[in-house]
Design an enzyme around this catalytic site. Structure first.
Site, PDB file in Angstrom:
ATOM      1  N   CYS A 173      -2.808   8.340   3.365  1.00  0.00           N
ATOM      2  CA  CYS A 173      -2.396   8.119   2.046  1.00  0.00           C
ATOM      3  C   CYS A 173      -3.739   8.285   1.184  1.00  0.00           C
ATOM      4  CB  CYS A 173      -2.067   6.432   2.003  1.00  0.00           C
ATOM      5  SG  CYS A 173      -3.107   5.471   2.764  1.00  0.00           S
ATOM      6  N   GLU A 228       0.773  -1.235   0.055  1.00  0.00           N
ATOM      7  CA  GLU A 228      -0.096   0.009   0.274  1.00  0.00           C
ATOM      8  C   GLU A 228       0.960   1.249  -0.056  1.00  0.00           C
ATOM      9  OE1 GLU A 228      -2.779   2.796   2.681  1.00  0.00           O
ATOM     10  OE2 GLU A 228      -2.798   0.638   3.391  1.00  0.00           O
TER      11      GLU A 228
END
Length: 463
Positions: free
Chosen positions: A265, A231
């Site tokens: 993020c 990720e």
């Protein structure tokens, strides 16, 4: 002598904690113990695994009073928001525990006379979790709990900026009486982490961090046939259509842009607004942004804490300065935020208009409290701009037309499409990304598929 890791607090720039990295003997012992413990753990009934994991969640939640100020000192999140991470931690953990029986259940194809055919899910072995500092409990729990539920052992390497979080995980599992050897918290440097990946002694690596960090993980795994969940970065866009509920969109997009000082993020980093409502949207967005209180995160009145480090803040300052030289306009006066200080980790939120995609602030991940807002003339223009990025983690559409949101969502290159919300992980849905936002899946039942392997049984019992 192993190297010393110092945790420098963004609150005041002083050393908050320091620890020695694990030495070679400790690493070898942890890997050996993890392998031995996993061989027994995978045979334990799923109900027993669930009991241990649930007890660990209980233990972690019970430590909230200590964890909240620790988070503020380690990475700068205001204490008034610290409990939210523990609530998210608990939500994700309990959901993954609850769905494990279904996610790990054997699959039986259409019966064939004289045969028993099954597909079973088996654990991988030892899972290495490399977790970041920005949401240190949430990102780690995405893998730690389901990995254990699937019958694996876990090695946790947490970010040095939040090294106390790894210790909290270890304490929670100790209180839960998790069998010895199944979980290890190791403080490692980059070279040690790479050596573990290259050793062949872990079967899956789940990493959350930068694109460059993901490339380093892949490089370390060269020649090893192990699973890799990555990720990575994000530059998540929002599109506000003309029919959006303006007040709702403004309120939630301001929060999505600046919560955690933009250090997420899946934070909103660029916004595209229909030209018919653009002036009203910008006016409301700026007015709400000015209500933030930048200051010491240990103060209950603070709503915007420092970035994780002065260098992180300087990077964002650099993006803003470049945009201004290229014609952007800044709508927030940093002088209105007393704590803002050049060269420090304390940075006022900023809203930029007259921006375009030649500017770094609209293309490169900022990971800070700045957002650019552009006017668009159509859905087609908005989608083209949303897709004009190396990243694809999440994207949000703000509209009252469900059919339009679904249709537009099909056109966006992203892992998650939101309608009228943003910056949220639903544990029932797959968390994934495209392009440079990574690969693999965590959460949902699909997350279990990346923490277990399929094994087929084709048994002929009538001859």
């Amino acid at each position: 002598m192993t190297s010393m890791i110092q945790l420098i607090s963004p609150v005041d720039g002083r050393v908050y904690a320091e620890r020695h990295c694990a030495d070679a003997a400790q690493i070898d012992q942890a890997l050996a113990a993890a392998e031995a413990a996993q061989a027994l753990w995978k045979r334990r009934p799923l109900s027993e695994r669930a009991a241990c994991c649930s007890a660990a969640v209980d233990a972690m939640v019970a430590m909230q009073a200590d964890i909240v100020p620790e988070l503020a000192w380690q990475m700068g999140r205001p204490v008034r928001f610290g409990a939210g991470e523990l609530r998210g931690f608990e939500e994700r953990a309990r959901h993954m525990i609850a769905i494990a029986p279904e996610a790990l259940a054997k699959l039986e194809p259409t019966p064939v006379a004289g045969f028993r055919r099954q597909i079973r899910r088996e654990p991988l072995g030892t899972v290495l979790v490399v977790a970041p500092w920005n949401y240190p409990y949430l990102t780690a729990v995405n893998t730690v709990i389901p990995a254990l539920m699937a019958g694996n052992s876990v090695i946790l390497k947490h970010a040095s900026q939040t090294l106390l979080v790894g210790e909290r995980f270890a304490e929670a599992f100790s209180r839960a009486n998790l069998p010895a050897g199944l979980f290890h918290n190791l403080l490692l440097d980059h070279q040690q982490t790479a050596a573990i990946i290259a050793s062949g002694r872990v079967q899956q690596v789940n990493f959350t961090g930068s694109v460059e960090g993901g490339k380093a993980m892949q490089s370390a795994a060269t020649g090893r046939f192990l699973g890799m969940g990555l990720e990575l970065g994000g530059k998540d866009p929002a599109y506000v259509r003309a029919d959006a509920n303006l007040e709702h969109a403004v309120e939630n997009l301001v929060d999505g842009s600046f919560f955690n000082s933009g250090q997420s993020c899946c934070a909103i980093e660029r916004i595209y607004v229909d030209e018919n409502i653009y002036p009203a949207f910008v006016e409301g967005f700026v007015a709400l942004t000015r209500q933030y209180v930048l200051g010491n995160p240990l103060d209950e009145t603070t709503t915007l804490g420092p970035l994780v480090s002065p260098s992180a803040a300087d990077f964002v300052r650099g993006q803003i300065a470049e945009a201004l030289t290229l014609g952007a306009r800044a709508l927030i006066d940093p002088r209105a935020f007393a704590a803002d200080a050049p060269g420090s980790a304390y940075l006022a939120p900023q809203v930029l208009v007259d921006v375009n995609h030649r500017m770094s602030v609209m293309r490169e991940e900022s990971f800070g409290p700045v957002v650019g807002i552009m006017s668009v003339a159509s859905d087609v223009e908005a989608i083209a701009l949303m897709n004009d990025s190396q990243f694809g983690l999440s994207a949000s559409i703000w509209t009252q037309d469900l059919a339009a949101a679904e249709q537009l969502g099909d056109e966006i290159a992203t892992g998650t499409v939101f309608m009228n919300r943003c910056d949220y992980l639903d544990p029932a849905l797959a968390w994934t990304g495209v392009k440079n936002s990574g690969r693999g899946v965590t959460l949902s039942r699909l997350g279990y598929e990346h923490l277990s392997r399929a094994k087929s049984f084709h048994l002929r019992h009538e001859i």
